[in-house]
Design a protein around this motif. Structure first.
Motif, PDB file in Angstrom:
ATOM      1  N   PHE A 158      26.598  22.204  72.065  1.00 39.21           N
ATOM      2  CA  PHE A 158      25.121  22.417  71.850  1.00 39.21           C
ATOM      3  C   PHE A 158      24.364  23.664  71.193  1.00 39.21           C
ATOM      4  O   PHE A 158      24.769  24.663  71.067  1.00 39.21           O
ATOM      5  CB  PHE A 158      24.298  22.793  72.928  1.00 39.21           C
ATOM      6  CG  PHE A 158      24.341  21.613  74.182  1.00 39.21           C
ATOM      7  CD1 PHE A 158      23.157  21.080  74.606  1.00 39.21           C
ATOM      8  CD2 PHE A 158      25.042  21.734  74.590  1.00 39.21           C
ATOM      9  CE1 PHE A 158      23.067  19.688  75.600  1.00 39.21           C
ATOM     10  CE2 PHE A 158      25.373  20.918  76.208  1.00 39.21           C
ATOM     11  CZ  PHE A 158      24.656  20.255  75.944  1.00 39.21           C
ATOM     12  N   VAL A 159      23.593  22.660  69.845  1.00 37.21           N
ATOM     13  CA  VAL A 159      23.613  24.105  68.444  1.00 37.21           C
ATOM     14  C   VAL A 159      21.818  23.841  68.463  1.00 37.21           C
ATOM     15  O   VAL A 159      21.374  22.837  68.515  1.00 37.21           O
ATOM     16  CB  VAL A 159      23.901  23.373  67.299  1.00 37.21           C
ATOM     17  CG1 VAL A 159      24.046  24.596  66.200  1.00 37.21           C
ATOM     18  CG2 VAL A 159      25.303  22.318  67.475  1.00 37.21           C
ATOM     19  N   ASP A 160      21.347  25.434  68.193  1.00 37.03           N
ATOM     20  CA  ASP A 160      20.157  25.274  67.947  1.00 37.03           C
ATOM     21  C   ASP A 160      19.827  25.234  66.730  1.00 37.03           C
ATOM     22  O   ASP A 160      19.786  25.443  65.421  1.00 37.03           O
ATOM     23  CB  ASP A 160      19.773  27.067  67.964  1.00 37.03           C
ATOM     24  CG  ASP A 160      18.687  27.649  68.258  1.00 37.03           C
ATOM     25  OD1 ASP A 160      17.524  26.712  67.946  1.00 37.03           O
ATOM     26  OD2 ASP A 160      18.901  28.812  67.369  1.00 37.03           O
ATOM     27  N   HIS A 161      18.943  24.014  67.024  1.00 35.05           N
ATOM     28  CA  HIS A 161      18.700  23.426  65.168  1.00 35.05           C
ATOM     29  C   HIS A 161      17.114  24.173  64.625  1.00 35.05           C
ATOM     30  O   HIS A 161      16.804  24.513  63.645  1.00 35.05           O
ATOM     31  CB  HIS A 161      18.478  22.029  65.011  1.00 35.05           C
ATOM     32  CG  HIS A 161      17.688  21.688  64.007  1.00 35.05           C
ATOM     33  ND1 HIS A 161      17.484  21.439  63.702  1.00 35.05           N
ATOM     34  CD2 HIS A 161      19.296  21.121  62.666  1.00 35.05           C
ATOM     35  CE1 HIS A 161      16.373  20.759  62.246  1.00 35.05           C
ATOM     36  NE2 HIS A 161      17.850  20.954  62.119  1.00 35.05           N
ATOM     37  N   ASP A 162      16.136  24.646  65.616  1.00 34.84           N
ATOM     38  CA  ASP A 162      14.838  24.590  65.229  1.00 34.84           C
ATOM     39  C   ASP A 162      14.495  25.932  64.750  1.00 34.84           C
ATOM     40  O   ASP A 162      13.038  26.415  64.084  1.00 34.84           O
ATOM     41  CB  ASP A 162      13.564  24.651  66.090  1.00 34.84           C
ATOM     42  CG  ASP A 162      13.970  25.207  67.836  1.00 34.84           C
ATOM     43  OD1 ASP A 162      14.991  25.974  67.424  1.00 34.84           O
ATOM     44  OD2 ASP A 162      13.082  24.934  68.268  1.00 34.84           O
ATOM     45  N   GLY A 163      16.169  26.671  64.742  1.00 33.59           N
ATOM     46  CA  GLY A 163      15.323  28.301  65.128  1.00 33.59           C
ATOM     47  C   GLY A 163      15.157  29.716  65.661  1.00 33.59           C
ATOM     48  O   GLY A 163      14.276  30.387  65.176  1.00 33.59           O
ATOM     49  N   ASP A 164      15.068  29.032  66.805  1.00 37.44           N
ATOM     50  CA  ASP A 164      13.923  29.576  68.001  1.00 37.44           C
ATOM     51  C   ASP A 164      14.742  30.198  68.415  1.00 37.44           C
ATOM     52  O   ASP A 164      14.806  31.146  69.770  1.00 37.44           O
ATOM     53  CB  ASP A 164      12.921  28.923  68.515  1.00 37.44           C
ATOM     54  CG  ASP A 164      13.500  27.890  69.613  1.00 37.44           C
ATOM     55  OD1 ASP A 164      14.768  27.744  69.459  1.00 37.44           O
ATOM     56  OD2 ASP A 164      13.093  27.631  70.626  1.00 37.44           O
ATOM     57  N   GLY A 165      16.093  30.646  68.408  1.00 38.60           N
ATOM     58  CA  GLY A 165      17.053  32.207  69.505  1.00 38.60           C
ATOM     59  C   GLY A 165      17.388  30.517  70.577  1.00 38.60           C
ATOM     60  O   GLY A 165      17.887  31.813  71.002  1.00 38.60           O
ATOM     61  N   THR A 166      17.438  29.156  70.987  1.00 41.56           N
ATOM     62  CA  THR A 166      17.344  28.939  72.081  1.00 41.56           C
ATOM     63  C   THR A 166      18.515  27.663  71.839  1.00 41.56           C
ATOM     64  O   THR A 166      18.432  27.272  70.436  1.00 41.56           O
ATOM     65  CB  THR A 166      16.349  28.231  72.655  1.00 41.56           C
ATOM     66  OG1 THR A 166      15.747  27.220  72.096  1.00 41.56           O
ATOM     67  CG2 THR A 166      15.337  29.865  74.278  1.00 41.56           C
TER      68      THR A 166
END
Length: 444
Positions: free
Chosen positions: A131-139
């Motif tokens: 699972f990779v944080d794509h939207d850059g919100d830290g989750t």
């Protein structure tokens, strides 16, 4: 882009919460640090950093500040060069790894970019996923915003309620606080023949499209069951009435309100042996329908197949924000497109007298920030030779299409032969002149 990893959780553990055949299974996720090469091979946002542009990290009360020194980018006592990583401490004494890339401002790139290397690793069924944080919100587990990657096959899928892995469908529930996922196989109910009479082709087509989008650094889309059902209703209408029209007439057999709506918001294909994968390739080799398949803001599509027809519902699901990412160019960077011939649209956007075979269109498009991009101009080169093209761009419109002003189209006057091509693009954005060079290859 800022990726904030979740604290290390120890070894991977999958535990069944019940013994029934269809019971939910809960899996704990373990921390994984990707290499920079692995991370850049996946779709990702990149956050500009440098002097006056601190790195704000969730889990850290104060931002990481930088200076631009002679040796590179400086953070405290660290001097960072291109590809170097920085261990960033969080308030709970955990750390994350962030890599840095030096850009070329003359080519419209920021001077320095930050790329998080964090991921979470676990299993869905027997498939190992990240699972990779794509939207850059830290989750890492935000539905429709983050994504999961199957390293073994290279598939990329969005985090969503239903995830298609191979031909299987899983209902997925994510718990960010507990750092767990819960899954259950639901292939028979989700992919029932009344909605997906050609399920194997639909699953293959979805994976194929998402691989192509990932190669363009675009996030994946999920399969929307309800949109697929509506598209199938429209497909049945077309089968009963002949042709492949977008609109339905109420007095014709097979008319439904849902099918009529799907016809307006779908792209269709009619022909013998119309597999979903080949249809997607054909639509991408066109001009008018391509943009719906490569729009990075889209989060979902519906797919219906049968009776030598395929309909792809492209107006379903929510849009994700997509600004400041620069242009999306097709064919994608560093990849190959097998055939350099234009798949003719209906209606044909080319001017009269240009009905012979032409080259696959090259498109340069900004999504979500069209108003700030002006005076886009592009040229196509094969080596040092400039390729003669029909074009839509600032000051010239040879093709009839709905392309917005922040898009350039280059259609070579003859098919593109095998080889490497270069697109040179210039534009003006918020008063600043920018340019870039993009390369792609035609041929297998």
């Amino acid at each position: 882009m800022i990726r904030v990893p979740i604290p290390i959780l120890g070894v991977l553990l999958l535990a069944a919460v019940a013994t029934a055949k269809d019971a939910d299974v809960t899996g704990k996720l373990t921390r994984k640090t990707l290499s920079l090469m692995e991370r850049e091979a996946l779709p990702h946002l990149r956050v500009e950093v440098g002097a006056g542009r601190p790195l704000t990290v969730r889990g850290r009360s104060d931002p990481v500040k930088f200076r631009e020194g002679d040796g590179g980018l400086e953070a405290g006592r660290e001097v960072l060069g291109d590809g170097d990583t920085l261990e960033v401490w969080l308030d709970d004494d955990e750390t994350i790894e962030v890599a840095f890339r030096k850009g070329d401002p003359a080519a419209g790139e920021p001077a320095w970019r930050a790329i998080s290397l964090g991921a979470l690793e676990g299993k869905i069924g027997r498939t190992k996923v990240r699972f990779v944080d794509h939207d850059g919100d830290g989750t890492f587990l935000t539905p429709h915003r983050d994504f999961l990657h199957v390293a073994k096959t290279g598939e990329v899928h969005p985090v969503a309620e239903h995830v298609v892995l191979g031909r299987e469908v899983y209902r997925l529930t994510t718990d960010e606080a507990a750092r767990t996922i819960t899954w259950r196989k639901v292939t028979k109910t989700f992919a029932s023949p009344d909605v997906f009479p050609g399920w194997a082709g639909v699953a293959a087509g979805l994976a194929h499209l998402n691989r192509l989008r990932a190669g363009m650094n675009l996030p994946p889309v999920r399969l929307d069951r309800e949109a697929s059902r509506h598209a199938l209703l429209h497909l049945k209408y077309c089968s009963l009435n002949g042709g492949n029209p977008h609109q339905e007439e109420e007095d014709r057999p097979g008319y439904t309100r849902e099918g009529a709506s799907a016809g307006i918001h779908s792209i269709g294909w009619l022909g013998a042996g119309s597999g979903v994968v080949s249809v997607i390739d054909g639509q991408l080799a066109s001009l008018l329908h391509r943009m719906d398949l490569i729009d990075p803001r889209k989060t979902a599509i519906g797919i219906a197949t049968g009776s030598n027809r395929v309909w792809i519902h492209v107006e379903c699901g929510k849009y994700r924000p997509w600004e400041g990412q620069g242009p999306s160019i097709f064919p994608g960077p560093g990849g190959k497109w097998p055939v350099g011939v234009y798949a003719v649209d209906n209606p044909d956007p080319r001017p009269k007298g240009e009905q012979q075979a032409t080259g696959i269109p090259v498109t340069v498009a900004w999504f979500g920030e069209e108003d700030g991009v002006l005076k886009v101009r592009a040229e196509l080169f094969a080596g040092r030779r400039k390729v003669a093209c029909l074009t839509n761009q600032s000051g010239r419109h040879d093709l009839k299409s709905n392309a917005p002003k922040a898009r350039a189209v280059l259609m070579a006057r003859s098919p593109l032969s095998s080889g490497t091509y270069e697109v040179r693009v210039t534009w003006k954005q918020h008063g600043e002149e920018k340019h870039l060079t993009h390369r792609f290859r035609i041929g297998r």
